[in-house]
Motif scaffolding. Structure first.
Motif, PDB file in Angstrom:
ATOM      1  N   THR A 111     -97.796  83.835   0.026  1.00 55.46           N
ATOM      2  CA  THR A 111     -98.388  83.622   1.349  1.00 55.46           C
ATOM      3  C   THR A 111     -97.627  84.331   2.466  1.00 55.46           C
ATOM      4  O   THR A 111     -98.232  84.906   3.373  1.00 55.46           O
ATOM      5  CB  THR A 111     -98.445  82.115   1.646  1.00 55.46           C
ATOM      6  OG1 THR A 111     -97.123  81.558   1.578  1.00 55.46           O
ATOM      7  CG2 THR A 111     -99.340  81.400   0.644  1.00 55.46           C
ATOM      8  N   ALA A 116    -100.341  91.975   2.991  1.00 50.80           N
ATOM      9  CA  ALA A 116    -101.389  91.525   3.912  1.00 50.80           C
ATOM     10  C   ALA A 116    -102.612  92.425   3.781  1.00 50.80           C
ATOM     11  O   ALA A 116    -102.492  93.644   3.631  1.00 50.80           O
ATOM     12  CB  ALA A 116    -100.870  91.537   5.342  1.00 50.80           C
ATOM     13  N   SER A 117    -103.781  91.807   3.861  1.00 46.10           N
ATOM     14  CA  SER A 117    -105.031  92.577   3.769  1.00 46.10           C
ATOM     15  C   SER A 117    -105.374  93.162   5.132  1.00 46.10           C
ATOM     16  O   SER A 117    -104.935  92.679   6.184  1.00 46.10           O
ATOM     17  CB  SER A 117    -106.169  91.691   3.275  1.00 46.10           C
ATOM     18  OG  SER A 117    -106.430  90.665   4.218  1.00 46.10           O
ATOM     19  N   MET A 120    -106.938  90.755   7.626  1.00 45.83           N
ATOM     20  CA  MET A 120    -106.201  89.566   8.088  1.00 45.83           C
ATOM     21  C   MET A 120    -106.094  89.609   9.606  1.00 45.83           C
ATOM     22  O   MET A 120    -105.702  90.632  10.191  1.00 45.83           O
ATOM     23  CB  MET A 120    -104.804  89.527   7.459  1.00 45.83           C
ATOM     24  CG  MET A 120    -103.995  88.291   7.864  1.00 45.83           C
ATOM     25  SD  MET A 120    -102.378  88.222   7.028  1.00 45.83           S
ATOM     26  CE  MET A 120    -102.900  87.942   5.334  1.00 45.83           C
ATOM     27  N   GLN A 124    -102.784  85.660  12.481  1.00 45.79           N
ATOM     28  CA  GLN A 124    -102.216  85.227  11.200  1.00 45.79           C
ATOM     29  C   GLN A 124    -101.035  86.113  10.804  1.00 45.79           C
ATOM     30  O   GLN A 124    -100.038  85.638  10.245  1.00 45.79           O
ATOM     31  CB  GLN A 124    -103.288  85.259  10.122  1.00 45.79           C
ATOM     32  CG  GLN A 124    -102.845  84.663   8.796  1.00 45.79           C
ATOM     33  CD  GLN A 124    -103.976  84.581   7.800  1.00 45.79           C
ATOM     34  OE1 GLN A 124    -105.144  84.807   8.140  1.00 45.79           O
ATOM     35  NE2 GLN A 124    -103.635  84.270   6.552  1.00 45.79           N
ATOM     36  N   LEU A 125    -101.167  87.427  11.087  1.00 49.11           N
ATOM     37  CA  LEU A 125    -100.046  88.321  10.811  1.00 49.11           C
ATOM     38  C   LEU A 125     -98.809  87.936  11.605  1.00 49.11           C
ATOM     39  O   LEU A 125     -97.682  87.929  11.092  1.00 49.11           O
ATOM     40  CB  LEU A 125    -100.446  89.759  11.118  1.00 49.11           C
ATOM     41  CG  LEU A 125    -101.431  90.426  10.143  1.00 49.11           C
ATOM     42  CD1 LEU A 125    -101.916  91.762  10.717  1.00 49.11           C
ATOM     43  CD2 LEU A 125    -100.763  90.639   8.792  1.00 49.11           C
ATOM     44  N   ASP A 219     -96.523  94.739   7.004  1.00 49.89           N
ATOM     45  CA  ASP A 219     -97.353  94.058   7.998  1.00 49.89           C
ATOM     46  C   ASP A 219     -97.612  94.980   9.197  1.00 49.89           C
ATOM     47  O   ASP A 219     -98.723  95.017   9.753  1.00 49.89           O
ATOM     48  CB  ASP A 219     -96.663  92.777   8.479  1.00 49.89           C
ATOM     49  CG  ASP A 219     -96.821  91.623   7.491  1.00 49.89           C
ATOM     50  OD1 ASP A 219     -97.368  91.866   6.394  1.00 49.89           O
ATOM     51  OD2 ASP A 219     -96.392  90.499   7.808  1.00 49.89           O
TER      52      ASP A 219
END
Length: 242
Positions: A111, A116-117, A120, A124-125, A219
């Motif tokens: 998590t 990271a997609s 996202m 949230q990042l 990220d």
């Protein structure tokens, strides 16, 4: 007259004979050979008695030595050692965020540290970056707490070492010496356990910091890709301190 003289002489002869018999009966005959044998026999008997006395003394000393060897050590530092180990274990158990659990570690790396997609949200990042920072900061605090606890244990270890060395030097038998040695080995084992705890706590903090450092560029790349994709960029407030 002649008859009287004869009777007188006979009486005198008889008296002399009787006196000679009495004198011969009172004479003690000394036998040197028999005396020498008696002396040798007495000397041998005396030597046997002396040997028996020495044997009894040796047996008594052996019983005293066995009693000493079976005497237990009156000093025990086991309680203090267990208390110090429990304190160190408690500090390790107070680890924040990601504890020493493979399940929590794997979940956190899925998590917080996973890839990271591109879809996202920015919020949230930012949130997971902040969470990683808090985790790293908490890990360094945990490491310092463990180090402080181990330093406190060193004071107890010094006192325990002095007690055990004194007991070992004053041991009266093999059992006490062995027990002193065993407790000294237990103290060394406790010190190694404290050292392991310090290394583990510091390694945890370093590993989490390295994981955060490795995740941050990924990220940032996702956020940059989202920005370059032409989507609407919505700045989000960032709180790095709490």
């Amino acid at each position: 007259m002649k008859s009287r003289r004869i009777l007188a002489l006979a009486a005198s002869a008889m008296a002399l004979a009787l006196t000679g018999s009495v004198v011969r009966a009172q004479v003690v005959v000394f036998d040197p050979k028999s005396y020498a044998q008696d002396v040798v026999t007495a000397a041998r008997q005396l030597q046997q008695i002396n040997n028996q006395i020495v044997s009894l003394q040796n047996q008594a000393q052996m019983l005293i030595n066995e009693a000493h060897n079976l005497a237990t050590l009156p000093t025990s530092t086991l309680g203090l050692l267990q208390s110090d180990l429990a304190r160190t274990q408690q500090l390790l158990g107070e680890a924040q965020h990601i504890t020493y659990s493979t399940g929590q570690i794997n979940q956190a790396f899925t998590t917080q540290y996973g890839q990271a997609s591109l879809t996202m949200p920015q919020v949230q990042l930012v949130a997971r970056a902040q969470q990683r920072w808090q985790t790293s900061l908490g890990a360094f605090q945990d490491a310092l707490n463990v180090q402080a606890g181990v330093v406190t244990n060193l004071t107890n270890a010094k006192s325990q070492l002095s007690t055990l060395v004194t007991s070992s030097q004053g041991s009266v038998g093999a059992l006490q010496a062995t027990q002193s040695g065993n407790q000294l080995l237990a103290l060394i084992a406790k010190e190694l356990a404290d050292l392991t705890a310090v290394v583990t706590a510091q390694s945890r903090a370093d590993s989490l910091a390295a994981a955060d450092k490795a995740t941050a560029p990924a990220d940032a790349q996702v956020r940059f890709s989202q920005f370059m994709a032409g989507g609407t960029y919505t700045p989000a407030p960032v709180s790095m301190y709490h």
